[in-house]
Design a protein around this motif. Sequence first.
Motif, PDB file in Angstrom:
ATOM      1  N   MET A 254       0.860  -1.188   0.000  1.00  0.00           N
ATOM      2  CA  MET A 254       0.000   0.000   0.000  1.00  0.00           C
ATOM      3  C   MET A 254       0.893   1.235   0.000  1.00  0.00           C
ATOM      4  O   MET A 254       1.667   1.449   0.930  1.00  0.00           O
ATOM      5  N   GLY A 255       0.778   2.019  -1.054  1.00  0.00           N
ATOM      6  CA  GLY A 255       1.605   3.206  -1.184  1.00  0.00           C
ATOM      7  C   GLY A 255       2.910   2.909  -1.888  1.00  0.00           C
ATOM      8  O   GLY A 255       3.507   1.856  -1.724  1.00  0.00           O
ATOM      9  N   ASN A 256       3.339   3.850  -2.714  1.00  0.00           N
ATOM     10  CA  ASN A 256       4.621   3.743  -3.415  1.00  0.00           C
ATOM     11  C   ASN A 256       5.085   5.156  -3.741  1.00  0.00           C
ATOM     12  O   ASN A 256       4.458   6.137  -3.326  1.00  0.00           O
ATOM     13  N   SER A 257       6.182   5.279  -4.468  1.00  0.00           N
ATOM     14  CA  SER A 257       6.735   6.601  -4.743  1.00  0.00           C
ATOM     15  C   SER A 257       5.799   7.461  -5.587  1.00  0.00           C
ATOM     16  O   SER A 257       5.854   8.692  -5.536  1.00  0.00           O
ATOM     17  N   LEU A 258       4.919   6.839  -6.371  1.00  0.00           N
ATOM     18  CA  LEU A 258       3.972   7.584  -7.193  1.00  0.00           C
ATOM     19  C   LEU A 258       2.620   7.754  -6.511  1.00  0.00           C
ATOM     20  O   LEU A 258       1.845   8.636  -6.870  1.00  0.00           O
ATOM     21  N   GLN A 259       2.325   6.930  -5.514  1.00  0.00           N
ATOM     22  CA  GLN A 259       1.035   6.919  -4.828  1.00  0.00           C
ATOM     23  C   GLN A 259       1.229   6.694  -3.332  1.00  0.00           C
ATOM     24  O   GLN A 259       0.992   5.599  -2.846  1.00  0.00           O
ATOM     25  N   PRO A 260       1.637   7.672  -2.573  1.00  0.00           N
ATOM     26  CA  PRO A 260       1.757   7.458  -1.128  1.00  0.00           C
ATOM     27  C   PRO A 260       0.400   7.201  -0.496  1.00  0.00           C
ATOM     28  O   PRO A 260      -0.646   7.537  -1.061  1.00  0.00           O
ATOM     29  N   VAL A 261       0.425   6.585   0.692  1.00  0.00           N
ATOM     30  CA  VAL A 261      -0.761   6.497   1.531  1.00  0.00           C
ATOM     31  C   VAL A 261      -0.822   7.777   2.362  1.00  0.00           C
ATOM     32  O   VAL A 261       0.178   8.183   2.965  1.00  0.00           O
ATOM     33  N   PHE A 262      -1.984   8.425   2.419  1.00  0.00           N
ATOM     34  CA  PHE A 262      -2.143   9.637   3.216  1.00  0.00           C
ATOM     35  C   PHE A 262      -3.025   9.339   4.423  1.00  0.00           C
ATOM     36  O   PHE A 262      -4.049   8.658   4.320  1.00  0.00           O
ATOM     37  N   PHE A 263      -2.609   9.859   5.579  1.00  0.00           N
ATOM     38  CA  PHE A 263      -3.335   9.677   6.831  1.00  0.00           C
ATOM     39  C   PHE A 263      -3.841  11.035   7.303  1.00  0.00           C
ATOM     40  O   PHE A 263      -3.117  12.018   7.277  1.00  0.00           O
ATOM     41  N   ASP A 264      -5.088  11.063   7.766  1.00  0.00           N
ATOM     42  CA  ASP A 264      -5.648  12.331   8.225  1.00  0.00           C
ATOM     43  C   ASP A 264      -6.770  12.055   9.217  1.00  0.00           C
ATOM     44  O   ASP A 264      -7.263  10.926   9.346  1.00  0.00           O
ATOM     45  N   VAL A 265      -7.160  13.096   9.944  1.00  0.00           N
ATOM     46  CA  VAL A 265      -8.316  13.061  10.829  1.00  0.00           C
ATOM     47  C   VAL A 265      -9.202  14.230  10.438  1.00  0.00           C
ATOM     48  O   VAL A 265      -8.731  15.373  10.357  1.00  0.00           O
ATOM     49  N   ASP A 266     -10.497  13.963  10.165  1.00  0.00           N
ATOM     50  CA  ASP A 266     -11.374  15.035   9.717  1.00  0.00           C
ATOM     51  C   ASP A 266     -11.884  15.859  10.894  1.00  0.00           C
ATOM     52  O   ASP A 266     -11.559  15.597  12.055  1.00  0.00           O
ATOM     53  N   GLY A 267     -12.697  16.855  10.597  1.00  0.00           N
ATOM     54  CA  GLY A 267     -13.160  17.788  11.624  1.00  0.00           C
ATOM     55  C   GLY A 267     -14.002  17.145  12.708  1.00  0.00           C
ATOM     56  O   GLY A 267     -14.116  17.682  13.810  1.00  0.00           O
ATOM     57  N   SER A 268     -14.605  15.969  12.422  1.00  0.00           N
ATOM     58  CA  SER A 268     -15.426  15.288  13.423  1.00  0.00           C
ATOM     59  C   SER A 268     -14.644  14.258  14.221  1.00  0.00           C
ATOM     60  O   SER A 268     -15.212  13.539  15.032  1.00  0.00           O
ATOM     61  N   GLY A 269     -13.327  14.169  13.962  1.00  0.00           N
ATOM     62  CA  GLY A 269     -12.495  13.244  14.713  1.00  0.00           C
ATOM     63  C   GLY A 269     -12.399  11.856  14.124  1.00  0.00           C
ATOM     64  O   GLY A 269     -11.813  10.957  14.742  1.00  0.00           O
ATOM     65  N   ASN A 270     -12.938  11.649  12.924  1.00  0.00           N
ATOM     66  CA  ASN A 270     -12.857  10.341  12.287  1.00  0.00           C
ATOM     67  C   ASN A 270     -11.570  10.204  11.477  1.00  0.00           C
ATOM     68  O   ASN A 270     -11.062  11.173  10.905  1.00  0.00           O
ATOM     69  N   PHE A 271     -11.071   8.986  11.430  1.00  0.00           N
ATOM     70  CA  PHE A 271      -9.800   8.695  10.784  1.00  0.00           C
ATOM     71  C   PHE A 271     -10.003   8.493   9.284  1.00  0.00           C
ATOM     72  O   PHE A 271     -10.992   7.900   8.852  1.00  0.00           O
ATOM     73  N   LEU A 272      -9.044   8.988   8.491  1.00  0.00           N
ATOM     74  CA  LEU A 272      -9.117   8.899   7.041  1.00  0.00           C
ATOM     75  C   LEU A 272      -7.811   8.340   6.496  1.00  0.00           C
ATOM     76  O   LEU A 272      -6.728   8.829   6.827  1.00  0.00           O
ATOM     77  N   LEU A 273      -7.922   7.291   5.700  1.00  0.00           N
ATOM     78  CA  LEU A 273      -6.772   6.712   4.996  1.00  0.00           C
ATOM     79  C   LEU A 273      -7.091   6.734   3.512  1.00  0.00           C
ATOM     80  O   LEU A 273      -8.162   6.298   3.094  1.00  0.00           O
ATOM     81  N   GLU A 274      -6.145   7.243   2.713  1.00  0.00           N
ATOM     82  CA  GLU A 274      -6.400   7.370   1.282  1.00  0.00           C
ATOM     83  C   GLU A 274      -5.151   7.060   0.474  1.00  0.00           C
ATOM     84  O   GLU A 274      -4.064   7.539   0.771  1.00  0.00           O
ATOM     85  N   VAL A 275      -5.318   6.212  -0.529  1.00  0.00           N
ATOM     86  CA  VAL A 275      -4.314   6.025  -1.575  1.00  0.00           C
ATOM     87  C   VAL A 275      -4.859   6.749  -2.792  1.00  0.00           C
ATOM     88  O   VAL A 275      -5.829   6.294  -3.423  1.00  0.00           O
ATOM     89  N   ASP A 276      -4.290   7.899  -3.109  1.00  0.00           N
ATOM     90  CA  ASP A 276      -4.817   8.733  -4.185  1.00  0.00           C
ATOM     91  C   ASP A 276      -4.361   8.203  -5.539  1.00  0.00           C
ATOM     92  O   ASP A 276      -3.438   7.382  -5.640  1.00  0.00           O
ATOM     93  N   THR A 277      -5.024   8.660  -6.604  1.00  0.00           N
ATOM     94  CA  THR A 277      -4.592   8.300  -7.951  1.00  0.00           C
ATOM     95  C   THR A 277      -3.215   8.901  -8.213  1.00  0.00           C
ATOM     96  O   THR A 277      -2.824   9.894  -7.608  1.00  0.00           O
TER      97      THR A 277
END
Length: 350
Positions: A254-277
Motif C-alpha cells: 500500500m503506497g509507493n513513490s507515485l502513490q503514497p498512503v495519506f493519513f488524516d483526521v477530519d473535523g469530526s475526529g474520524n480517521f481517514l486513509l487514502e491512496v490517491d490516484t
Amino acid sequence: MKKILPGLGALVLLSAQTQASAELQTLDDGEMSEVDGAGIGLVLDNFTFSHGTDQPDVNGDQARIFRITGIKSSNGEDVDITVNHLYIAGAGSNYGETLSPVNLGRLLHPWRIDIVDGDNINVPNKSVLEIAAPAKVASTEGYDCLGGSVTAGSGTCSSRPATDDWRGERADIGMQMNVAVGVDRSSNLNLHASSAVIDGSFIRLWGDEARKQMAGQFRLNLYSPELSINACSQDGTACGSRITMADFALELAMGNSLQPVFFDVDGSGNFLLEVDTIDAPAPGKIAANGQLADSDAATWDHYNDYYSNAEYRSNLHIGNFSVGGRNFGSARMDGMLIQHLKIQTKDLAQ
C-alpha cells in the motif's frame, strides 16, 4: 545525510537468560553531530508473550485483560471488545496451549528503526521514518518462507525455522476475542498463525507539505504454513468448524513513490486513509499503439514504471482452503494493484 539515531552499533539484544552489563550514556551536542549510523537494530532472544485470560483467577480477580471501550452501536448501546488471550511464542504451540520461547530477529537481520534518506527510496528531499521487520535476502542465502527447510539457499526469508536444537525466528501468533453490544456478548473468535514470518515488511512515514498530511508506504508480508479462524462458546466447551488456510502467503503493498498512503483526521475526529490516484507526468503523448517508439519517452516511462513494477503490486496465495474436514483446494490472486482507495471511519452513534 546526518542521522539523529544511533547506528547499528547500538544494537539492542534482549534475553530472558542474560542481562547486559553496559549502560546507556547521554550524548552532548558535539557527539550527536557526529552520529551518522544506520538506525537502531532490535533483537528479542528467548522471547515469549502471553496476555492471559478474561476468566477469574483463584482469587476471583480479572486483572489480565485487554479491553477496548468507548464505542457506541447505531442504537446507542455500549460496545465492548475484549481480547481474552494474545500470545507470541515458539512454533508448535498447539493454538496457544503450549508456549515456548522464540527469537524475533537475528543479529545479522534485526528489526530496524531508522531515519532513511528519501532520495534512496524515491521520496526525494525527505527524511523518512522507517520501521522494518527482518529483511528478505537472496534466494541463495535465505530459507523457504513457508516450509520447514533448515537448509540455507531454499528461499528468500532470513528468519530460520525451528529445529530440535534451535528455537528459530518464526513465531506462533494468536488471539482470542469477543464483542459485547449492550448486554449481548458474542462467542469467542479465535485467530491463529503458526510459524509465522513477516520478513520484508515495513512502514515508512514522512510529512507531505502540499497536502499538509502524514504520508507513507506500507508493506506487509505474512507467510504461515497454517492460518486458522474459528468461533467457540464463551466457556470454550463448544467450538464451530475451523476455517484453515494452509501455506498462506500474503504480500500486501500500500503506497509507493507515485502513490503514497495519506493519513488524516477530519473535523469530526474520524480517521481517514487514502491512496490517491497517481500524479500525471508532464504533458506528453502516448501513441495509440502504446509503443515507446511513437510516444513521448518520459511520459511512457512514467506509466510503464507504474504498471510493470512488481513492488507496487500485492499477491495472495493459499495452498489449501478448508472448513472442518472439507477441502476446497487452492486459491491465488496475483498482481493486484491499488489505483485508488479511500477508507473513512464513521461514528455510528450520531
